[in-house]
Write an enzyme that holds these catalytic residues in place. Structure first.
Site, PDB file in Angstrom:
ATOM      1  N   ASP A 151       0.869  -1.152  -0.077  1.00 39.13           N
ATOM      2  CA  ASP A 151       0.082   0.024   0.036  1.00 39.13           C
ATOM      3  C   ASP A 151       0.903   1.255   0.041  1.00 39.13           C
ATOM      4  O   ASP A 151       1.808   1.167   0.445  1.00 39.13           O
ATOM      5  CB  ASP A 151      -1.099   0.063   1.298  1.00 39.13           C
ATOM      6  N   GLY A 152       0.296   2.184  -0.463  1.00 43.63           N
ATOM      7  CA  GLY A 152       0.866   3.491  -0.482  1.00 43.63           C
ATOM      8  C   GLY A 152       1.784   4.223  -1.793  1.00 43.63           C
ATOM      9  O   GLY A 152       2.467   5.125  -1.711  1.00 43.63           O
ATOM     10  N   ARG A 184      -4.835  -2.638   8.833  1.00 44.66           N
ATOM     11  CA  ARG A 184      -6.140  -3.391   8.464  1.00 44.66           C
ATOM     12  C   ARG A 184      -5.574  -4.412   7.225  1.00 44.66           C
ATOM     13  O   ARG A 184      -4.612  -4.112   6.673  1.00 44.66           O
ATOM     14  CB  ARG A 184      -7.375  -2.845   8.011  1.00 44.66           C
ATOM     15  N   GLU A 218       1.812 -13.903  11.609  1.00 45.98           N
ATOM     16  CA  GLU A 218       2.381 -12.740  12.183  1.00 45.98           C
ATOM     17  C   GLU A 218       1.966 -11.318  11.481  1.00 45.98           C
ATOM     18  O   GLU A 218       2.654 -11.433  10.205  1.00 45.98           O
ATOM     19  CB  GLU A 218       3.675 -12.768  12.675  1.00 45.98           C
ATOM     20  N   GLY A 261       0.040   5.571  -4.327  1.00 45.38           N
ATOM     21  CA  GLY A 261      -0.674   6.755  -4.713  1.00 45.38           C
ATOM     22  C   GLY A 261       0.021   7.952  -3.952  1.00 45.38           C
ATOM     23  O   GLY A 261       0.414   8.800  -4.507  1.00 45.38           O
ATOM     24  N   ARG A 262       0.166   7.595  -2.455  1.00 49.78           N
ATOM     25  CA  ARG A 262       0.543   8.877  -1.703  1.00 49.78           C
ATOM     26  C   ARG A 262       2.171   8.997  -2.213  1.00 49.78           C
ATOM     27  O   ARG A 262       2.490  10.399  -1.950  1.00 49.78           O
ATOM     28  CB  ARG A 262       0.374   8.479  -0.162  1.00 49.78           C
ATOM     29  N   ASN A 292     -10.360  -3.005  -6.373  1.00 48.21           N
ATOM     30  CA  ASN A 292      -9.700  -1.952  -7.081  1.00 48.21           C
ATOM     31  C   ASN A 292     -10.160  -1.835  -8.354  1.00 48.21           C
ATOM     32  O   ASN A 292     -10.196  -0.701  -9.000  1.00 48.21           O
ATOM     33  CB  ASN A 292      -8.250  -2.351  -7.206  1.00 48.21           C
ATOM     34  N   TRP A 293     -11.131  -2.834  -9.031  1.00 49.00           N
ATOM     35  CA  TRP A 293     -12.077  -2.506 -10.146  1.00 49.00           C
ATOM     36  C   TRP A 293     -12.633  -1.191 -10.118  1.00 49.00           C
ATOM     37  O   TRP A 293     -13.069  -0.410 -11.223  1.00 49.00           O
ATOM     38  CB  TRP A 293     -12.902  -3.471 -10.315  1.00 49.00           C
ATOM     39  N   ARG A 332     -11.686   1.759  -9.163  1.00 51.94           N
ATOM     40  CA  ARG A 332     -10.874   2.874  -8.999  1.00 51.94           C
ATOM     41  C   ARG A 332     -11.280   3.252 -10.689  1.00 51.94           C
ATOM     42  O   ARG A 332     -11.635   2.898 -11.636  1.00 51.94           O
ATOM     43  CB  ARG A 332      -9.498   2.429  -9.087  1.00 51.94           C
ATOM     44  N   HIS A 342       2.843   3.731  -8.981  1.00 54.06           N
ATOM     45  CA  HIS A 342       2.783   2.303  -9.306  1.00 54.06           C
ATOM     46  C   HIS A 342       3.967   1.620  -9.947  1.00 54.06           C
ATOM     47  O   HIS A 342       4.454   0.521  -9.818  1.00 54.06           O
ATOM     48  CB  HIS A 342       1.433   2.041  -9.974  1.00 54.06           C
TER      49      HIS A 342
HETATM   50  C1  FPP Z   1      -2.102   0.148  -3.342  1.00 52.05           C
HETATM   51  O1  FPP Z   1      -1.535   1.600  -3.218  1.00 52.05           O
HETATM   52  C2  FPP Z   1      -1.381  -0.458  -4.492  1.00 52.05           C
HETATM   53  C3  FPP Z   1      -2.120  -1.013  -5.603  1.00 52.05           C
HETATM   54  C4  FPP Z   1      -3.660  -0.879  -5.675  1.00 52.05           C
HETATM   55  C5  FPP Z   1      -1.578  -1.462  -6.722  1.00 52.05           C
HETATM   56  C6  FPP Z   1      -0.164  -2.288  -6.425  1.00 52.05           C
HETATM   57  C7  FPP Z   1       0.818  -2.495  -7.774  1.00 52.05           C
HETATM   58  C8  FPP Z   1       1.931  -2.568  -7.463  1.00 52.05           C
HETATM   59  C9  FPP Z   1       2.919  -2.434  -6.497  1.00 52.05           C
HETATM   60  C10 FPP Z   1       2.856  -2.256  -9.048  1.00 52.05           C
HETATM   61  C11 FPP Z   1       2.409  -3.525  -9.942  1.00 52.05           C
HETATM   62  C12 FPP Z   1       2.513  -4.744  -9.420  1.00 52.05           C
HETATM   63  C13 FPP Z   1       3.194  -5.888  -9.964  1.00 52.05           C
HETATM   64  C14 FPP Z   1       3.150  -7.166  -9.137  1.00 52.05           C
HETATM   65  C15 FPP Z   1       4.111  -5.759 -10.843  1.00 52.05           C
HETATM   66  P1  FPP Z   1      -2.540   2.462  -3.328  1.00 52.05           P
HETATM   67  O2  FPP Z   1      -2.466   3.075  -4.810  1.00 52.05           O
HETATM   68  O3  FPP Z   1      -3.769   2.311  -2.784  1.00 52.05           O
HETATM   69  O4  FPP Z   1      -1.944   3.840  -2.776  1.00 52.05           O
HETATM   70  P2  FPP Z   1      -2.117   5.180  -1.726  1.00 52.05           P
HETATM   71  O5  FPP Z   1      -3.260   4.393  -0.656  1.00 52.05           O
HETATM   72  O6  FPP Z   1      -1.201   5.730  -1.205  1.00 52.05           O
HETATM   73  O7  FPP Z   1      -3.413   5.633  -2.665  1.00 52.05           O
END
Ligand code: FPP
Length: 253
Positions: free
Chosen positions: A25-26, A199, A212, A28-29, A73-74, A76, A42
């Site tokens: 996660d993270g 979470r 863990e 986007g931020r 995530n669909w 988005r 990403h």
């Molecule tokens: C969550 O961060 C991340 C995702 C929904 C996408 C994860 C994808 C990758 C790490 C890159 C591609 C993956 C592979 C396996 C090559 P967020 O977008 O929700 O971040 P935020 O909470 O900061 O908005």
């Protein structure tokens, strides 16, 4: 720099988790903090994926499962969804040879039928090419939801009961586990979530029963080797009792 009591050489396999699962996660931020488009986050996240795979391979962690795209995530915005699909396909294009050379088996969990055809085709190529690889398994959760996976396993059990392929008295946890997308894989020992949220967001709900949990504020693109070691050290400092009392747990040999 994290102080390592430990390098890969100091570890017996017993010290290390066999299976690490990560909620990445993270992204986007990370991008927002740098005034960059979310997709750039990403893209950097994909670099972090490469680093995490290499970390596991070089330290003898046998299973790595990454939550790359959830059923939720669909929802988005379409450009982000299609950007992520392209990124996944590019990841397979650029990494497959290396993955195969390192004897890593590539797997995918989730509702693959929902993915665009060009992604499914790339995935199929990667699955076929690496099917016999044994050193490590890299599973990517795509269009994945833990609840949906549990419902699907329950329906499979129901079908088997109706067809007489399974008796009610034989239904147990291991039969159920074998019918999940992760069938044949051990449950995760360590579940990491980056990005500061506390979470598990519909990830491996059944499989993580005794994992863990480790949370870090680091955003996924910043999760590097030192951060991974920190998570491993936290894991190693825990006593896993699986419902027993400490006196029943044998110290490691
Ligand atoms: C969550 O961060 C991340 C995702 C929904 C996408 C994860 C994808 C990758 C790490 C890159 C591609 C993956 C592979 C396996 C090559 P967020 O977008 O929700 O971040 P935020 O909470 O900061 O908005």
């Amino acid at each position: 720099m994290v102080c390592r009591l430990t390098s890969s050489k100091d570890h017996t396999p017993k010290d290390l988790p066999v299976h690490v699962a990560i909620i990445m996660d993270g992204n986007g931020r990370w991008a927002k903090e740098r005034l960059l488009p979310r997709l750039e986050g990403h893209r950097q996240g994909a670099k972090s994926v490469r680093r995490a795979v290499e970390f596991c391979r070089s330290n003898g962690i046998k299973f790595l499962t990454l939550y790359a795209f959830s059923t939720e995530n669909w929802e988005r915005p379409e450009p982000e969804v299609s950007g992520l699909m392209k990124l996944l396909s590019q990841f397979i294009d650029s990494e497959l040879e290396e993955i195969h050379r390192n004897d890593i088996r590539f797997k995918v969990i989730g509702q693959l039928q929902r993915l665009p055809k060009f992604v499914r085709q790339k995935i199929q190529t990667a699955l076929d090419k690496t099917i016999k690889n044994k050193t490590m398994t890299l599973s990517v959760a795509l269009s994945y939801g833990g609840r949906q996976e549990i419902i699907s396993a329950a329906l499979k059990i129901h079908k088997k009961l109706v067809l007489g392929d399974l008796k009610e008295e034989d239904v147990n946890g291991s039969v159920f586990s074998s019918l999940l997308d992760t069938g044949g894989m051990p449950d995760p020992d360590l579940l990491i979530r980056t990005g500061g949220e506390l979470r598990i967001s519909n990830f491996m709900l059944w499989q993580a029963a005794y994992a863990e949990l480790y949370f870090t504020d680091l955003l996924w693109p910043s999760f590097d080797e030192d951060a991974f070691w920190k998570a491993i050290e936290a894991y190693r400092s825990r006593q896993r009792r699986f419902g027993k009392i400490s006196e029943q747990i044998l110290p490691p040999a």
